[in-house]
Each structure stands twice: as C-alpha cells, then as structure tokens.
Design an enzyme around this catalytic site. Structure first.
Site, mmCIF file in Angstrom:
data_model
loop_
_atom_site.group_PDB
_atom_site.id
_atom_site.type_symbol
_atom_site.label_atom_id
_atom_site.label_comp_id
_atom_site.label_asym_id
_atom_site.label_seq_id
_atom_site.Cartn_x
_atom_site.Cartn_y
_atom_site.Cartn_z
ATOM 1 N N HIS A 201 0.990 -1.514 0.028
ATOM 2 C CA HIS A 201 0.001 0.010 -0.176
ATOM 3 C C HIS A 201 0.930 1.300 0.020
ATOM 4 O O HIS A 201 0.084 2.358 -0.120
ATOM 5 C CB HIS A 201 -0.954 0.047 1.267
ATOM 6 N N ARG A 202 2.064 1.138 0.116
ATOM 7 C CA ARG A 202 3.000 2.539 0.104
ATOM 8 C C ARG A 202 3.237 2.687 -1.419
ATOM 9 O O ARG A 202 3.535 3.833 -1.524
ATOM 10 C CB ARG A 202 4.448 1.983 1.000
#
Length: 406
Positions: free
Chosen positions: A379-380
């Site tokens: 998700h980064r």
C-alpha cells in the site's frame, strides 16, 4: 603459513552464512578452485571454492553451522602446521567501540536512575546476530571473553540445558523436535520481514475459466508438438498477467528508501513448492515470450527447482511473483509479498460452480470452472483503485483469452 578460510558474503543483505555441507574433511587434500563447502543463502546452496592449496587443517563450524560473514571458519595449510584451537578474529575494533558505547549508555542510565538495575548481557555484535539467528537467549550463555563477554564462538558451541521448568510440561516421548533447516530459516526470516515492513492489502476476484479451458484444449497439442511440454493453465495466466503488468507497470516494481524502482520488463517469479519449503525461480523477460516459450521455461525451471539445480541467476531478479495452488481443493488463499516486490498474485485451485441461467425462456443450471485470484500489494507503492483496475482487467482477459494470441 596456514591460510584462512573465510565465510563469504554472497549477497548485499547477507551478514551471517550457514554451511549446508562440508565437501572436505579435516586432513583432506584441497586444490585451488576445488569446492570445499556449500553455503545457504537466499534459498539456494552455493559451492565455495578454495583459493589456496594444501591440507584442510581445521573446521570451526560443522554442517548446518552459522558464522558471520568474513569470519575465519577454517584453515588450509601444510600438514602439521599449528592453527588456533578456537575460531579467531571475533573481536574487532568496531565491536569493541560498539561495546564501549553500550557500556557508557548503561553507566549514564545508572547515574540518572540509580534505582533502575540493568541486567544487559555483555556480548559482541557478532554474538548478538548469531543469537537472534538461532533463537538463543543470551542470558543462558556463559561468555568466554574478557569480563565474561559472550562471543560468537560461545553461541556456536551453546547447548541448551534440559530443565524441569513448568513451561516444559510435555513428556519427551510425546513429541518430536524438528530442527530448523537452513532453507526454512531463510523462508521464516523473509516472510517475517515482508509482513513486518510491508503494509499488505489484499483484493480478490473470481474468474470464469470456461474459455481458458477451451483455449488450452485447442492449443495443448500444438504447444506439445513444438516444445515437448504440456501447456498448463499456469502458463496462460502468466501470459495474461504479463499483459496486464505492461498496462499497470507500477505493480512491476519494488520499494526502497530512495523511492520506487519501476521495471521496464517483467521478470516473473514462479513459486514452486518443495518438500521442505518454497522456492521462487524467475522467468526473465516473461513479457516478451509467447505461450510456447513460457511453457518451456516454467517447466524447466520447476524441474530444476525440485532437483536443486537452479543457478543463482535463475533465483534472483524477480519483479513480480505468481503463487499457484495448482490442483489443490483450496479455493482461496492470501499470499505474502515476495519482498521487496510490490505485489504478488495468488491462484486458488479450480473448482466447478453452479450458475442459474435463462436460455430461450428456459431456466437452466450449468456448471462452470472457476478460479479465485488474490492480489496482495504494497500500500506504500500503490492504492486500492489501481489495484482494483489491475485485477478487473486480468479477469477480463482470462474470460476472453483469445486476445493473448494477438
């Protein structure tokens, strides 16, 4: 003069090496360029060759033993030469400096909070690394260094005492202890690192495989005639995935402190289950290959993986990974990202699903082959909307797979 045998540094992240097997015994003759032991790193055993000739005089660690990189693990020399009885070179100026810093901090703490008692164990950094690797509590290890300082050799020779502690309540004949193998240790460390450092998000989708099944049936004899290999659903899904990765290249990437490395070509990692672990050989430039070439490469890499014949190059460089359960009855699972990649695709086992349809005014119940896909992503690196688009486009291609032939 006897020559040192050093634990080699075989990757940029390697700080401790594990000997899988010594190929020479003490007293054996060794020639320059002759393999003398194997080291396990990144799930692959690499043979290490001798740089000197002579007699193997000393081995300080045995099979499955670990030691810090660049530490002396043995000696080669002439028969009768004297060498240290215990592993040398464990105390370095850097370690001494680090220990002094620790001691200064402890003293400062004691001065500032005299009521706080510290029981910090004195140990070299190398000993601490080995203790973490082997799950050894430093409090239980007797140090052989100055002022009872625990050294790496103390960890390597440590044998846990058998006690009657209340924690051990199961009789010895009621269980079997299975020691960690080098491969399982590396898998464990990689999985923990991935789950600890990467914020995993998972999306799932169902694919109607009816037309993929039909396509495979039409192509299987053609591919087998050209390659002598049998086309599987894995190769078709791999081809479809490379197509979608070219459209959404952010998934074909890895994260780092400097930013996101987005790759121009797809090196597809294919997870292969072995008896004692999981290994990921890599199909280089998979995005440039057709179904026949993918079938050849995947089948060959799978065979080499199961026969422990993969080279280091065939084990490294993946930019995206697929993990398939094949003919398993498990429909859905959540794969862990192959760190430091940005995403991984999980493929569940194919199963029949009933569907009610209306045809010419008549209600019918049909069975269709279905596969569930799971996309785990970092998700980064990427958000939910593009991940949803990625998975949706993959489903669209697999439900109309003739586009793969264009």
């Amino acid at each position: 003069m006897a020559h040192e045998i050093l634990m080699p540094k075989l990757s940029s992240t390697m700080d401790v090496g594990t000997i899988t097997v010594w190929l020479k015994e003490e007293g054996d003759r060794v020639e320059v360029g002759e393999a003398i032991f194997e080291v396990m790193t990144d799930k692959i055993a690499i043979e290490v060759e001798a740089y000197e000739e002579g007699i193997l005089l000393k081995k300080y660690i045995g099979n499955d033993g670990s030691a810090p990189v660049n530490s002396v693990i043995g000696y080669i020399g002439e028969a009768g030469e004297e060498v240290p009885a215990t592993m040398p070179g464990l105390e370095t100026s850097e370690e001494v400096i680090e220990e002094v810093v620790v001691e200064v901090k402890e003293i400062a703490t004691k001065v500032e909070e005299s009521s706080v008692k510290t029981d910090k164990v004195r140990a070299t950094p190398a000993a601490r690394r080995l203790a973490r690797l082997n799950n050894v509590d430093l409090c239980n290890v007797k140090g052989s260094g100055p002022r009872n300082r625990v050294q790496a050799q103390d960890i390597l020779s440590y044998q846990p005492a058998v006690t009657g502690s209340a924690v051990t309540t199961v009789a010895d004949d009621e269980f079997e202890l299975i020691p960690w193998t080098p491969m399982r240790k590396i898998i464990s460390e990689n999985m923990v690192q991935s789950k600890r450092e990467v914020p995993h998000v998972v999306m799932t989708a169902e694919v109607d495989m009816t037309k993929v099944v039909s396509l495979r049936k039409d192509l299987i004899s053609l591919v087998e005639e050209e390659t002598n290999e049998r086309l599987s659903y894995l190769e078709i899904i791999t081809k479809a995935t490379t197509r979608v990765l070219k459209k959404y290249p952010i998934f074909n990437s890895r994260s780092s402190e400097e930013g996101i490395y987005q790759y121009k070509h797809v090196n597809m990692g294919i997870a292969v289950a072995l008896e004692d672990g999981l290994i990921v050989p890599v199909v280089k430039n998979a995005d440039k290959k057709g179904l026949a070439e993918l079938t050849t490469d995947i089948k060959e890499l799978t065979r080499k993986a199961r026969n422990s014949q993969l080279t280091k190059d065939e084990m490294t460089g993946a930019t995206f990974t697929i993990s398939s359960l094949g003919k398993s009855k498990v429909k859905h699972f959540t794969p862990i990202i192959n760190y430091p990649e940005a995403a991984i695709l999980g493929i569940g086992g194919m199963y029949e699903k009933q569907e009610i349809i209306t045809e010419n005014g008549e209600v019918k119940v049909i069975n269709k082959p279905v596969v569930e896909l799971s996309l785990s992503f970092d998700h980064r690196v990427v958000d939910g909307a593009p991940a949803s688009n990625f998975l949706s486009d993959l489903v669209t291609i697999l439900e109309e797979p003739m586009s793969l032939l264009l």
